[in-house]
Scaffold this active site. Structure first.
Site, PDB file in Angstrom:
ATOM      1  N   TYR A  79      -3.848  32.261 -28.067  1.00  0.00           N
ATOM      2  CA  TYR A  79      -5.113  31.548 -27.909  1.00  0.00           C
ATOM      3  C   TYR A  79      -5.642  31.723 -26.488  1.00  0.00           C
ATOM      4  CZ  TYR A  79      -8.335  27.639 -27.211  1.00  0.00           C
ATOM      5  OH  TYR A  79      -9.425  26.883 -26.882  1.00  0.00           O
TER       6      TYR A  79
ATOM      7  N   SER B 143     -11.200  28.046 -21.758  1.00  0.00           N
ATOM      8  CA  SER B 143     -10.189  26.997 -21.898  1.00  0.00           C
ATOM      9  C   SER B 143      -9.286  26.935 -20.674  1.00  0.00           C
ATOM     10  CB  SER B 143      -9.341  27.286 -23.140  1.00  0.00           C
ATOM     11  OG  SER B 143      -8.185  26.472 -23.175  1.00  0.00           O
TER      12      SER B 143
END
Length: 332
Positions: free
Chosen positions: A151, A126
């Protein structure tokens, strides 16, 4: 060729399963959790039932025994690991969900390919791994040791875990840092989906950091095209590797950015949604939220050099496709 796609009921996984070569056998797994509307996941799977060489198995990535049994039974040629607990803000409220899915899930996939070798393991990272980095555009040669959300930390961990297995077991691994993916049948927890929901209902939208943020929005089909082109391009060892070559290694390991290479201001983004809906949004301007970053901007030069590909769908074109889908799906 037989490919495992994890997160097959997810936004990117389902689209990849639909667009990939129809002669390729796909086994898709997903736990169909309720992080967002399960009916949307089921609708994606319903569309995939039309694909002859697609099989779906409901399975949780954190279920070690089931994952290892799947690998042993199926003998995959390639694994595309897209399944994960998504969302920056949700990771602040539910941190353990990210350890179970993103850390244990990745561990189980790595053990699966260790004991049942594959030609290539591709996995979703990501743009959030860039965290507090100030230098732009974000390059895969930049240090990413300052995440600002759990995350992001789990995605950085996935890259480290992949490198370890590439080094120890000679597994070709490719990490893909996705930049703010959007499009039809997307995730309802994403800003563009939430904005559209509220604008249609006449409700005010929350615009964080007073709209002074920029994102490198990337249309889902561009993401999928990048993945497809990389399937048959497993990374090779670099015997002349040097420490400043962060995105590769002496092991068969590689990291790519997949982004539009064109950051857009949040208010401009909202204006395009307003245009295609034909409705003006009521805006509540608010300060930056914890875990957010000011700007994302992908350096995609490695992707262009290695596979001759650069995402090219304009934001206007991509958001029109999303709004058209939204109106049809929700019968607006």
């Amino acid at each position: 060729m037989k490919i495992l796609i994890t997160g097959a009921a997810g936004f990117i996984g389902s689209r990849l399963s639909m667009l990939i070569d129809k002669d390729i056998e796909i086994v898709g797994i997903d736990n169909l959790n309720n992080y967002y509307d399960v009916s949307l996941k089921e609708e994606r799977l319903n569309k995939l039932k039309k694909r002859n060489k697609f099989r779906f198995i409901k399975m949780d990535l954190a279920d070690k025994e089931s994952i290892l049994e799947l690998f042993s039974k199926e003998k995959f040629d390639v694994v595309i690991h897209l399944g994960a607990q998504a969302g920056v803000r949700y990771s602040i409220e539910n941190p353990y969900a990210y350890i179970d899915s993103n850390i244990m899930g990745m561990m189980n996939i790595l053990e699966g390919v260790r004991h049942n070798p594959v030609k290539h393991l591709l996995y979703a990272s990501s743009s959030s791994v860039y965290g507090g980095n100030k230098k732009i555009p974000f390059s895969t040669e930049d240090n990413v040791d300052h995440p600002v959300s759990l995350y992001a930390a789990t995605k950085k961990s996935n890259e480290l875990m992949a490198h370890t297995y590439s080094n120890l077991y000679n597994i070709p691994t490719t990490g893909l840092r996705f930049f703010t993916v959007y499009g039809p049948m997307g995730r309802p927890d994403m800003a563009y989906f939430g904005f559209t929901n509220k604008i249609v209902k006449g409700q005010p939208i929350d615009v964080y950091n007073n709209g002074d943020m920029m994102r490198d929005f990337t249309y889902v089909d561009d993401i999928v095209e990048g993945i497809i082109r990389l399937i048959n391009q497993p990374p090779k060892e670099n015997p002349s590797w040097e420490e400043n070559q962060i995105s590769e290694s002496w092991a068969p390991y590689k990291i790519y950015n997949i982004g539009n290479n064109n950051p857009v201001k949040l208010l401009e983004f909202i204006a395009i949604i307003e245009k295609h809906l034909g409705i003006e949004a009521q805006k509540n301007f608010k300060p930056m939220q914890p875990g957010d970053v000011q700007k994302t901007y992908a350096d995609t030069s490695d992707l262009e050099n290695d596979i001759g590909f650069k995402p090219s769908t304009s934001l206007d074109e991509g958001l029109k496709k999303f709004v058209d889908w939204y109106k049809e799906y929700y019968k607006i």
